[in-house]
Design a protein around this motif. Structure first.
Motif, PDB file in Angstrom:
ATOM      1  N   ARG A  26      51.198 -28.841   4.933  1.00 53.33           N
ATOM      2  CA  ARG A  26      50.284 -29.079   3.803  1.00 53.33           C
ATOM      3  C   ARG A  26      49.043 -28.198   3.910  1.00 53.33           C
ATOM      4  N   HIS A  27      48.489 -28.112   5.116  1.00 51.21           N
ATOM      5  CA  HIS A  27      47.292 -27.290   5.327  1.00 51.21           C
ATOM      6  C   HIS A  27      47.594 -25.821   5.028  1.00 51.21           C
ATOM      7  N   ILE A  28      48.673 -25.312   5.574  1.00 43.95           N
ATOM      8  CA  ILE A  28      49.024 -23.900   5.409  1.00 43.95           C
ATOM      9  C   ILE A  28      49.390 -23.595   3.962  1.00 43.95           C
ATOM     10  N   GLU A  29      50.069 -24.517   3.286  1.00 48.53           N
ATOM     11  CA  GLU A  29      50.403 -24.291   1.876  1.00 48.53           C
ATOM     12  C   GLU A  29      49.135 -24.137   1.037  1.00 48.53           C
ATOM     13  N   GLY A  30      48.136 -24.981   1.294  1.00 50.31           N
ATOM     14  CA  GLY A  30      46.879 -24.881   0.572  1.00 50.31           C
ATOM     15  C   GLY A  30      46.150 -23.587   0.879  1.00 50.31           C
ATOM     16  N   GLU A  31      46.113 -23.234   2.159  1.00 48.31           N
ATOM     17  CA  GLU A  31      45.457 -22.000   2.566  1.00 48.31           C
ATOM     18  C   GLU A  31      46.165 -20.782   1.962  1.00 48.31           C
ATOM     19  N   LEU A  32      47.486 -20.777   1.996  1.00 45.82           N
ATOM     20  CA  LEU A  32      48.245 -19.663   1.445  1.00 45.82           C
ATOM     21  C   LEU A  32      47.998 -19.522  -0.047  1.00 45.82           C
ATOM     22  N   HIS A  33      47.947 -20.640  -0.734  1.00 45.01           N
ATOM     23  CA  HIS A  33      47.665 -20.607  -2.180  1.00 45.01           C
ATOM     24  C   HIS A  33      46.298 -19.959  -2.439  1.00 45.01           C
ATOM     25  N   GLU A  34      45.296 -20.357  -1.683  1.00 45.87           N
ATOM     26  CA  GLU A  34      43.953 -19.793  -1.854  1.00 45.87           C
ATOM     27  C   GLU A  34      43.931 -18.298  -1.525  1.00 45.87           C
ATOM     28  N   LEU A  35      44.637 -17.895  -0.469  1.00 45.56           N
ATOM     29  CA  LEU A  35      44.681 -16.484  -0.096  1.00 45.56           C
ATOM     30  C   LEU A  35      45.369 -15.645  -1.168  1.00 45.56           C
ATOM     31  N   GLU A  36      46.464 -16.174  -1.710  1.00 44.77           N
ATOM     32  CA  GLU A  36      47.183 -15.434  -2.742  1.00 44.77           C
ATOM     33  C   GLU A  36      46.354 -15.322  -4.019  1.00 44.77           C
ATOM     34  N   GLU A  37      45.629 -16.372  -4.369  1.00 40.68           N
ATOM     35  CA  GLU A  37      44.756 -16.305  -5.538  1.00 40.68           C
ATOM     36  C   GLU A  37      43.606 -15.325  -5.291  1.00 40.68           C
ATOM     37  N   ALA A  39      43.708 -12.704  -3.396  1.00 38.25           N
ATOM     38  CA  ALA A  39      44.298 -11.362  -3.511  1.00 38.25           C
ATOM     39  C   ALA A  39      44.487 -10.973  -4.973  1.00 38.25           C
ATOM     40  N   GLU A  40      44.892 -11.925  -5.789  1.00 37.23           N
ATOM     41  CA  GLU A  40      45.084 -11.658  -7.216  1.00 37.23           C
ATOM     42  C   GLU A  40      43.748 -11.352  -7.896  1.00 37.23           C
ATOM     43  N   HIS A  41      42.722 -12.099  -7.554  1.00 35.84           N
ATOM     44  CA  HIS A  41      41.397 -11.917  -8.172  1.00 35.84           C
ATOM     45  C   HIS A  41      40.696 -10.640  -7.707  1.00 35.84           C
ATOM     46  N   HIS A  42      41.103 -10.112  -6.553  1.00 33.52           N
ATOM     47  CA  HIS A  42      40.420  -8.952  -5.967  1.00 33.52           C
ATOM     48  C   HIS A  42      41.356  -7.752  -5.817  1.00 33.52           C
ATOM     49  N   THR A  55      36.650 -14.980   4.610  1.00 33.11           N
ATOM     50  CA  THR A  55      36.216 -16.178   5.318  1.00 33.11           C
ATOM     51  C   THR A  55      36.480 -17.401   4.435  1.00 33.11           C
ATOM     52  N   TYR A  56      36.345 -18.578   5.020  1.00 33.26           N
ATOM     53  CA  TYR A  56      36.516 -19.800   4.225  1.00 33.26           C
ATOM     54  C   TYR A  56      35.470 -19.892   3.124  1.00 33.26           C
ATOM     55  N   LEU A  57      34.256 -19.401   3.402  1.00 34.03           N
ATOM     56  CA  LEU A  57      33.212 -19.405   2.381  1.00 34.03           C
ATOM     57  C   LEU A  57      33.594 -18.488   1.223  1.00 34.03           C
ATOM     58  N   GLU A  58      34.147 -17.318   1.523  1.00 34.76           N
ATOM     59  CA  GLU A  58      34.587 -16.415   0.457  1.00 34.76           C
ATOM     60  C   GLU A  58      35.695 -17.049  -0.381  1.00 34.76           C
ATOM     61  N   LEU A  59      36.618 -17.734   0.282  1.00 32.27           N
ATOM     62  CA  LEU A  59      37.695 -18.404  -0.456  1.00 32.27           C
ATOM     63  C   LEU A  59      37.127 -19.511  -1.338  1.00 32.27           C
ATOM     64  N   TYR A  60      36.186 -20.276  -0.791  1.00 32.51           N
ATOM     65  CA  TYR A  60      35.559 -21.355  -1.554  1.00 32.51           C
ATOM     66  C   TYR A  60      34.842 -20.797  -2.779  1.00 32.51           C
ATOM     67  N   CYS A  61      34.072 -19.746  -2.570  1.00 36.20           N
ATOM     68  CA  CYS A  61      33.322 -19.154  -3.685  1.00 36.20           C
ATOM     69  C   CYS A  61      34.266 -18.569  -4.739  1.00 36.20           C
ATOM     70  N   ASP A  62      35.388 -18.023  -4.299  1.00 33.18           N
ATOM     71  CA  ASP A  62      36.363 -17.487  -5.230  1.00 33.18           C
ATOM     72  C   ASP A  62      36.988 -18.608  -6.061  1.00 33.18           C
ATOM     73  N   GLN A  63      37.240 -19.749  -5.431  1.00 29.58           N
ATOM     74  CA  GLN A  63      37.846 -20.892  -6.117  1.00 29.58           C
ATOM     75  C   GLN A  63      36.845 -21.656  -6.984  1.00 29.58           C
ATOM     76  N   ASN A  64      35.565 -21.574  -6.636  1.00 23.76           N
ATOM     77  CA  ASN A  64      34.505 -22.333  -7.311  1.00 23.76           C
ATOM     78  C   ASN A  64      33.351 -21.422  -7.706  1.00 23.76           C
ATOM     79  N   PRO A  65      33.558 -20.523  -8.649  1.00 30.78           N
ATOM     80  CA  PRO A  65      32.515 -19.529  -8.960  1.00 30.78           C
ATOM     81  C   PRO A  65      31.224 -20.114  -9.529  1.00 30.78           C
TER      82      PRO A  65
END
Length: 69
Positions: A26-37, A39-42, A55-65
């Motif tokens: 479950r943890h890795i699936e969530g992390e992978l989803h965020e990483l793939e998104e 990559a798509e956004h950037h 970093t986790y902060l970069e992923l958070y900011c990407d998910q929550n602009p």
């Protein structure tokens, strides 16, 4: 991880392992989803040569602009 691509590959490898625990899966699936998104956004930055592992902060900011962080 050295690059975003390495991190995505590592997470996929973990998910391909049938012995991975449900909690880890479950943890890795969530992390992978965020990483793939991320990559798509950037895509443009990645194509320009920026392959850093976010970093986790970069992923958070990407998910929550709209968040102030």
């Amino acid at each position: 991880m050295k690059t975003l691509e390495d991190h995505i590959q590592k997470d996929r490898k973990i998910l391909d392992n049938p012995e991975t625990s449900p909690q880890t899966r479950r943890h890795i699936e969530g992390e992978l989803h965020e990483l793939e998104e991320y990559a798509e956004h950037h895509k443009k930055e990645i194509e320009a040569g920026d392959h850093h592992d976010p970093t986790y902060l970069e992923l958070y900011c990407d998910q929550n602009p709209s968040e102030p962080e």
